[in-house]
Write an enzyme that holds these catalytic residues in place. Structure first.
Site, PDB file in Angstrom:
ATOM      1  CG  HIS A 304      -7.692 -24.596   1.083  1.00 20.19           C
ATOM      2  ND1 HIS A 304      -8.010 -23.418   1.714  1.00 20.19           N
ATOM      3  CD2 HIS A 304      -7.152 -25.401   2.035  1.00 20.19           C
ATOM      4  CE1 HIS A 304      -7.654 -23.491   2.984  1.00 20.19           C
ATOM      5  NE2 HIS A 304      -7.131 -24.673   3.202  1.00 20.19           N
ATOM      6  CG  ASP A 361      -4.980 -32.741   4.213  1.00 21.11           C
ATOM      7  OD1 ASP A 361      -5.914 -31.929   4.231  1.00 21.11           O
ATOM      8  OD2 ASP A 361      -4.319 -33.045   5.217  1.00 21.11           O
TER       9      ASP A 361
HETATM   10  C1  SDX Z   1      -7.851 -28.934   5.070  1.00 20.62           C
HETATM   11  O1  SDX Z   1      -9.869 -24.512   5.979  1.00 20.62           O
HETATM   12  C2  SDX Z   1      -8.629 -24.850   6.122  1.00 20.62           C
HETATM   13  O2  SDX Z   1      -7.763 -24.021   6.317  1.00 20.62           O
HETATM   14  C3  SDX Z   1      -8.418 -26.364   6.084  1.00 20.62           C
HETATM   15  C4  SDX Z   1      -6.951 -26.832   6.137  1.00 20.62           C
HETATM   16  C5  SDX Z   1      -6.292 -26.465   7.448  1.00 20.62           C
HETATM   17  O3  SDX Z   1      -5.053 -26.356   7.451  1.00 20.62           O
HETATM   18  O4  SDX Z   1      -7.019 -26.392   8.481  1.00 20.62           O
HETATM   19  O5  SDX Z   1      -6.231 -26.247   5.058  1.00 20.62           O
HETATM   20  C6  SDX Z   1      -6.872 -28.364   6.028  1.00 20.62           C
HETATM   21  O6  SDX Z   1      -8.914 -29.306   5.484  1.00 20.62           O
HETATM   22  C7  SDX Z   1      -7.517 -28.964   3.607  1.00 20.62           C
HETATM   23  C8  SDX Z   1      -8.672 -29.524   2.730  1.00 20.62           C
HETATM   24  C9  SDX Z   1      -8.646 -31.061   2.790  1.00 20.62           C
HETATM   25  N1  SDX Z   1      -9.834 -31.612   2.118  1.00 20.62           N
HETATM   26  C10 SDX Z   1      -9.725 -32.248   0.927  1.00 20.62           C
HETATM   27  O7  SDX Z   1      -8.681 -32.344   0.286  1.00 20.62           O
HETATM   28  C11 SDX Z   1     -11.034 -32.862   0.429  1.00 20.62           C
HETATM   29  C12 SDX Z   1     -11.216 -32.570  -1.068  1.00 20.62           C
HETATM   30  N2  SDX Z   1     -11.469 -31.097  -1.219  1.00 20.62           N
HETATM   31  C13 SDX Z   1     -12.797 -30.669  -1.114  1.00 20.62           C
HETATM   32  O8  SDX Z   1     -13.821 -31.467  -0.774  1.00 20.62           O
HETATM   33  C14 SDX Z   1     -13.003 -29.147  -1.126  1.00 20.62           C
HETATM   34  O9  SDX Z   1     -12.124 -28.605  -2.044  1.00 20.62           O
HETATM   35  C15 SDX Z   1     -12.885 -28.459   0.205  1.00 20.62           C
HETATM   36  C16 SDX Z   1     -13.771 -29.096   1.232  1.00 20.62           C
HETATM   37  C17 SDX Z   1     -11.500 -28.454   0.670  1.00 20.62           C
HETATM   38  C18 SDX Z   1     -13.328 -27.005  -0.003  1.00 20.62           C
HETATM   39  O10 SDX Z   1     -14.662 -27.048  -0.323  1.00 20.62           O
HETATM   40  P1  SDX Z   1     -15.496 -25.710  -0.634  1.00 20.62           P
HETATM   41  O11 SDX Z   1     -14.670 -24.500  -0.447  1.00 20.62           O
HETATM   42  O12 SDX Z   1     -16.788 -25.830   0.095  1.00 20.62           O
HETATM   43  O13 SDX Z   1     -15.713 -25.813  -2.173  1.00 20.62           O
HETATM   44  P2  SDX Z   1     -16.891 -26.635  -2.885  1.00 20.62           P
HETATM   45  O14 SDX Z   1     -17.017 -27.995  -2.262  1.00 20.62           O
HETATM   46  O15 SDX Z   1     -18.091 -25.774  -2.948  1.00 20.62           O
HETATM   47  O16 SDX Z   1     -16.264 -26.836  -4.354  1.00 20.62           O
HETATM   48  C19 SDX Z   1     -16.379 -25.795  -5.350  1.00 20.62           C
HETATM   49  C20 SDX Z   1     -16.388 -26.545  -6.677  1.00 20.62           C
HETATM   50  C21 SDX Z   1     -17.486 -27.611  -6.750  1.00 20.62           C
HETATM   51  O17 SDX Z   1     -17.798 -27.823  -8.102  1.00 20.62           O
HETATM   52  P3  SDX Z   1     -19.118 -27.019  -8.728  1.00 20.62           P
HETATM   53  O18 SDX Z   1     -20.269 -27.332  -7.788  1.00 20.62           O
HETATM   54  O19 SDX Z   1     -18.728 -25.565  -8.752  1.00 20.62           O
HETATM   55  O20 SDX Z   1     -19.266 -27.645 -10.107  1.00 20.62           O
HETATM   56  O21 SDX Z   1     -15.153 -27.267  -6.835  1.00 20.62           O
HETATM   57  C22 SDX Z   1     -15.423 -28.665  -6.862  1.00 20.62           C
HETATM   58  C23 SDX Z   1     -16.798 -28.865  -6.280  1.00 20.62           C
HETATM   59  O22 SDX Z   1     -17.410 -30.035  -6.812  1.00 20.62           O
HETATM   60  N3  SDX Z   1     -14.415 -29.309  -6.030  1.00 20.62           N
HETATM   61  C24 SDX Z   1     -13.813 -30.457  -6.327  1.00 20.62           C
HETATM   62  C25 SDX Z   1     -12.888 -30.667  -5.308  1.00 20.62           C
HETATM   63  N4  SDX Z   1     -12.943 -29.656  -4.435  1.00 20.62           N
HETATM   64  C26 SDX Z   1     -13.888 -28.809  -4.878  1.00 20.62           C
HETATM   65  N5  SDX Z   1     -13.991 -31.299  -7.353  1.00 20.62           N
HETATM   66  C27 SDX Z   1     -13.213 -32.413  -7.346  1.00 20.62           C
HETATM   67  N6  SDX Z   1     -12.276 -32.689  -6.405  1.00 20.62           N
HETATM   68  C28 SDX Z   1     -12.098 -31.843  -5.370  1.00 20.62           C
HETATM   69  N7  SDX Z   1     -11.212 -32.104  -4.449  1.00 20.62           N
END
Ligand code: SDX
Length: 427
Positions: A304, A361
């Site tokens: 998140h 989620d």
């Molecule tokens: C919602 O914003 C809100 O409030 C949203 C929400 C709401 O109520 O409105 O809470 C609802 O959208 C919840 C999120 C649902 N999405 C997912 O579950 C999809 C999977 N999660 C991600 O793709 C990710 O965690 C996000 C999109 C939620 C957040 O992304 P960020 O903050 O841009 O973080 P990032 O993608 O830059 O990740 C940071 C690191 C990365 O690794 P490095 O580049 O540092 O090596 O963490 C890793 C990412 O690869 N990472 C994950 C991951 N989420 C982040 N690795 C594996 N699995 C994951 N789910």
């Protein structure tokens, strides 16, 4: 004396005021930055950038705190209803008895959509994703209520009208997708009971309201009702800042929510769990794949932008899942896989180092599934829940006399000035 931020650029020192929120969050007010320095800031994804001040929802990502108008989400999930929480978010306080009665009544009076709108559904293929239908139907509501084209007019009628009609459109789109006749709302039923009967009643037999399911739906919608400046709410605010009508702004918010990184994640989680279950992939093997950057695989429902601890909503949903599945006598292998996945991930350095925890989620889809809601309707359920939050933010923005149309800047990195070349001379 209020804090100041100092910036030194090319040897010159500039001062900027610091804003302090009611929960001691701090921001540097850079609204005069370009005028003073000629510089702008750059922050892809707005990771460090606040778009506004707001008094609707407070999140503490480190402590896993979520409060609507100051009331903890845990208390609202336990004691409130979705209609009461919607009122709280939109109007700022819990309603008194009369206010709640009037608000509920207005939701009942606005539950039908214009009969002509039913023909819209005939134009969609049965396999059409209900989010596509929901967004276009919501935008089309503006064609039936021209008196609401001005976002500032009739606001107190627009609110219950959209909250109630979105629920009806969602249920109608499901019925159309399964080839059933649509079921009309029943005025004697509560908001959530009405939705469930519009979804699952069939003309041939009486529909029995299951109070446990009604309570579970209230809690699910309360947990999704707002989440400050998330992607879809920021979309609603940006579109609304042009003074587009409420239907247009919410229709855009629905489409932003659809993305698998945002509200579409609840559908993506179930599809991920089903693929693991059907292929017999071991949790440890799937987690290894997720950690391998080349695989592009993500553990959907984890991570998140704000929560760097367990999403408080996921905690409540995980507890609810055990209760509801037990009550319905369902044992869902996907729940076992989800719990095993969570346990494996939370003890893995990759997830620990990145503060990746289950978000709202991760468990919600298992609950929706147990309630008989089909996977392609999961993000529609998120939209029904999030609507009061979108409306609350739109209202807050419209009531702020300092609101300006949202128009971010950029740093240009394309070709510098060059002449037009006639086609004969091009290589
Ligand atoms: C919602 O914003 C809100 O409030 C949203 C929400 C709401 O109520 O409105 O809470 C609802 O959208 C919840 C999120 C649902 N999405 C997912 O579950 C999809 C999977 N999660 C991600 O793709 C990710 O965690 C996000 C999109 C939620 C957040 O992304 P960020 O903050 O841009 O973080 P990032 O993608 O830059 O990740 C940071 C690191 C990365 O690794 P490095 O580049 O540092 O090596 O963490 C890793 C990412 O690869 N990472 C994950 C991951 N989420 C982040 N690795 C594996 N699995 C994951 N789910």
């Amino acid at each position: 004396m209020s804090e100041k931020a100092k910036l030194i650029l090319q040897g010159k020192e500039y001062e900027f005021p610091v804003i302090l929120g009611s929960e001691n969050e701090k921001a540097i007010d850079i609204s005069s930055l370009r005028a003073k320095t000629g510089y702008i800031t750059l922050d892809p994804g707005y990771v460090n950038t606040g778009a506004t001040t707001s008094s609707i929802t407070y999140l503490d990502g480190e402590l896993g705190v979520l409060r609507y108008r100051g009331i903890p989400i845990e208390q609202l999930a336990e004691k409130s209803t979705f209609v009461e929480t919607s009122y709280l978010l939109i109007y700022g306080n819990l309603p008194n008895k009369q206010q709640l009665e009037d608000f509920s009544k207005s939701l009942t009076m606005h539950s039908m959509i214009h009969e002509d709108m039913k023909h819209f559904f005939d134009g969609y293929p049965a396999a059409a994703h209900p989010m596509a239908i929901l967004s276009s139907m919501v935008c089309s509501l503006s064609a039936y209520y021209p008196e609401s084209m001005n976002v500032f007019d009739n606001f107190d009628m627009q609110v219950p009208r959209l909250l109630s009609k979105l629920r009806t459109i969602a249920a109608f789109s499901y019925k159309k997708s399964v080839g059933h006749p649509v079921i009309y709302p029943q005025n004697h039923l509560s908001y959530c009971a009405n939705f469930l009967q519009m979804m699952f009643a069939v003309p041939a037999e009486p529909y029995e309201i299951d109070d446990d399911m009604v309570r579970a739906l209230n809690i699910l919608l309360i947990l999704h009702a707002d989440h400050e400046q998330n992607c879809s709410t920021s979309t609603v605010r940006l579109v609304g800042s042009s003074q587009a009508n409420m239907y247009a702004s919410v229709s855009a918010g629905i489409l932003a929510l659809w993305g698998p990184l945002h509200g579409g994640a609840n559908q993506a989680v179930i599809e991920m769990l089903e693929s693991i279950h059907n292929s017999g992939t071991k949790c440890a093997d799937f987690i290894s794949k997720v950690k391998d950057k080349n695989s592009k695989a993500r553990l959907m429902g984890f991570g998140h932008r704000v929560y760097k601890s367990y999403d408080p909503r996921a905690k409540i949903l995980k507890q609810m899942t055990d209760v509801i599945l037990a009550k319905r006598g369902i044992s869902d292998p996907l729940l076992d896989i989800a719990k095993q996945m969570e346990e494996t991930a939370l003890s893995d350095p990759y997830f620990i180092e990145r503060n990746l925890y289950p978000n709202v989620d991760f468990y919600s889809g298992i609950l929706y599934k147990a309630m008989g809601i089909p996977v392609n309707m999961f993000t529609v359920m998120f939209a029904i829940g999030r609507l009061p939050g979108w409306i609350a933010h739109l209202k807050e923005m419209m009531e702020d006399p300092n609101t300006k149309i949202g128009r971010p800047r950029q740093i240009y990195t394309g070709p510098v000035s060059r002449e037009y070349v006639p086609i004969e001379s091009r290589k």
